[in-house]
Design a protein around this motif. Structure first.
Motif, PDB file in Angstrom:
ATOM      1  N   SER A  62     -17.840 -92.471 -18.706  1.00 22.28           N
ATOM      2  CA  SER A  62     -19.127 -93.173 -18.585  1.00 22.28           C
ATOM      3  C   SER A  62     -20.202 -92.597 -19.498  1.00 22.28           C
ATOM      4  N   GLU A  81     -20.211 -94.127 -23.290  1.00 20.19           N
ATOM      5  CA  GLU A  81     -20.124 -95.573 -23.515  1.00 20.19           C
ATOM      6  C   GLU A  81     -20.961 -96.014 -24.706  1.00 20.19           C
ATOM      7  N   GLN A  82     -22.212 -95.593 -24.771  1.00 23.26           N
ATOM      8  CA  GLN A  82     -23.093 -96.025 -25.858  1.00 23.26           C
ATOM      9  C   GLN A  82     -22.615 -95.484 -27.206  1.00 23.26           C
ATOM     10  N   LEU A 129     -19.598 -97.532 -28.322  1.00 19.43           N
ATOM     11  CA  LEU A 129     -19.956 -98.842 -28.864  1.00 19.43           C
ATOM     12  C   LEU A 129     -20.578 -98.724 -30.252  1.00 19.43           C
ATOM     13  N   THR A 165     -18.967-100.407 -33.536  1.00 22.11           N
ATOM     14  CA  THR A 165     -19.824-101.387 -34.217  1.00 22.11           C
ATOM     15  C   THR A 165     -20.017-101.000 -35.673  1.00 22.11           C
ATOM     16  N   ARG A 213     -18.204-106.723 -29.215  1.00 21.52           N
ATOM     17  CA  ARG A 213     -18.881-105.707 -28.411  1.00 21.52           C
ATOM     18  C   ARG A 213     -18.629-105.932 -26.920  1.00 21.52           C
ATOM     19  N   PHE A 214     -18.571-107.191 -26.502  1.00 20.77           N
ATOM     20  CA  PHE A 214     -18.286-107.470 -25.096  1.00 20.77           C
ATOM     21  C   PHE A 214     -16.874-107.003 -24.726  1.00 20.77           C
ATOM     22  N   ARG A 268     -16.857-103.170 -24.590  1.00 20.91           N
ATOM     23  CA  ARG A 268     -17.561-102.641 -23.420  1.00 20.91           C
ATOM     24  C   ARG A 268     -16.716-102.803 -22.154  1.00 20.91           C
ATOM     25  N   SER A 269     -16.099-103.967 -21.995  1.00 22.44           N
ATOM     26  CA  SER A 269     -15.244-104.190 -20.825  1.00 22.44           C
ATOM     27  C   SER A 269     -14.035-103.267 -20.843  1.00 22.44           C
ATOM     28  N   PHE A 281     -13.843-100.282 -22.284  1.00 23.59           N
ATOM     29  CA  PHE A 281     -14.237 -98.896 -22.067  1.00 23.59           C
ATOM     30  C   PHE A 281     -14.587 -98.640 -20.602  1.00 23.59           C
ATOM     31  N   ARG A 282     -15.222 -99.592 -19.948  1.00 27.53           N
ATOM     32  CA  ARG A 282     -15.627 -99.395 -18.559  1.00 27.53           C
ATOM     33  C   ARG A 282     -14.443 -99.417 -17.598  1.00 27.53           C
ATOM     34  N   ARG A 322      -8.554-104.914 -20.177  1.00 30.33           N
ATOM     35  CA  ARG A 322      -9.466-105.387 -21.221  1.00 30.33           C
ATOM     36  C   ARG A 322      -9.269-106.880 -21.430  1.00 30.33           C
TER      37      ARG A 322
END
Length: 276
Positions: free
Chosen positions: A46, A49-50, A53, A57, A85-86, A89-90, A92-93, A110
């Motif tokens: 967690s 995450e940023q 991304l 990107t 990116r969506f 993000r999905s 990675f979470r 994913r």
């Protein structure tokens, strides 16, 4: 085709060697076998995450610019960037990486490249006895975003390095590697007394004969008068052994006198005189 089938068979074998699972779920959708399996260590994603991304990107933008200059396909990649990116993000979470007493478990869910087509689920189980090392890697671009990659090397399986399990974005790779190596050391320490006890049992069995013929030869070799030390016998058996030796020497003397009489042609009276 043969390589892909071999990899599938190896993964199926690894999964079969794990403890049996029932794959039951309660009313809240929680997997019961996950609760029953003890988890020694859980890796965290967690906090990264940023950065994760931003890293992907940046890679996507670089590839898009190069393709714009080459064939113009980069425009479509730039338009696809929000969807990309969506998906990332999905992905990675949903990542889960944890250590159990028998294996390293990695699970991820994913979306597909086009999320309208559903999701992809992946579960990877790596048995701890097959783990050679946990490699922590960081590329040049990853160093700008403080991203690390974990690569689990297998031992005893002929695989190219690209087939090793690689996981990016772990927030605590050093701690996870330490937990895995500690568990491996504990497993080896538990297996060493068992191996030593088995070795002692085998040596004890081979120290004594197992068949009747071997027992007979063993006793004969021990009590042979030419090889056994008389000091190790009790007094009664020592006297008996001396008598046997005297009888043996007397028989040899008789045989020698008979041979001499036969060679010289003397009557048997001479034999009795020789014995007296």
């Amino acid at each position: 085709m043969h390589t892909g089938d071999a990899l599938v068979q190896i993964e199926a074998l690894e999964r079969a060697l794990l403890p049996p699972e029932t794959h039951l779920a309660d009313n809240n959708g929680v997997n019961l076998d996950e609760e029953e399996t003890p988890v020694l260590y859980t890796a965290s994603f967690s906090d990264m995450e940023q950065d994760f991304l931003k890293y992907y990107t940046s890679k996507w933008l670089l590839y898009s610019l190069l393709l714009v200059l080459a064939w113009g396909l980069g425009f479509f990649m730039l338009l696809y960037l929000p969807v990309r990116r969506f998906v990332l993000r999905s992905d990675f979470r949903s990542r889960k990486l944890y250590l159990t007493p028998n294996a390293i478990v990695y699970k991820v869910t994913r979306p597909t490249s086009f999320p309208c087509f559903g999701v992809l689920k992946k579960e990877k189980y790596v048995l701890l006895p097959s783990v050679a090392d946990i490699v922590i890697e960081q590329g040049y671009l990853q160093s700008f975003f403080d991203i690390y990659s974990l690569r689990i090397e297998n031992v005893g399986v002929r695989r190219p390095p690209s087939d090793d399990l690689q996981i990016q974005g772990v927030a605590n790779p050093v701690e996870f590697r330490k937990a895995v190596l500690t568990q491996l050391a504990n497993m080896k320490a538990e297996a060493f007394p068992r191996q030593s006890s088995l070795t002692e049992d085998n040596s004890t069995r081979t120290a004594y004969p197992q068949t009747s013929e071997a027992c007979l030869s063993y006793v004969i070799n021990i009590y042979h008068p030419q090889t056994f030390k008389q000091d190790a016998l009790p007094p009664s058996e020592r006297v008996l052994l001396q008598k046997l030796e005297e009888v043996d020497s007397s028989i040899k003397r008789v045989q020698t006198l008979i041979e001499e009489q036969q060679c010289q042609g003397f009557p048997s009276d001479g034999l009795m005189e020789g014995l007296s």
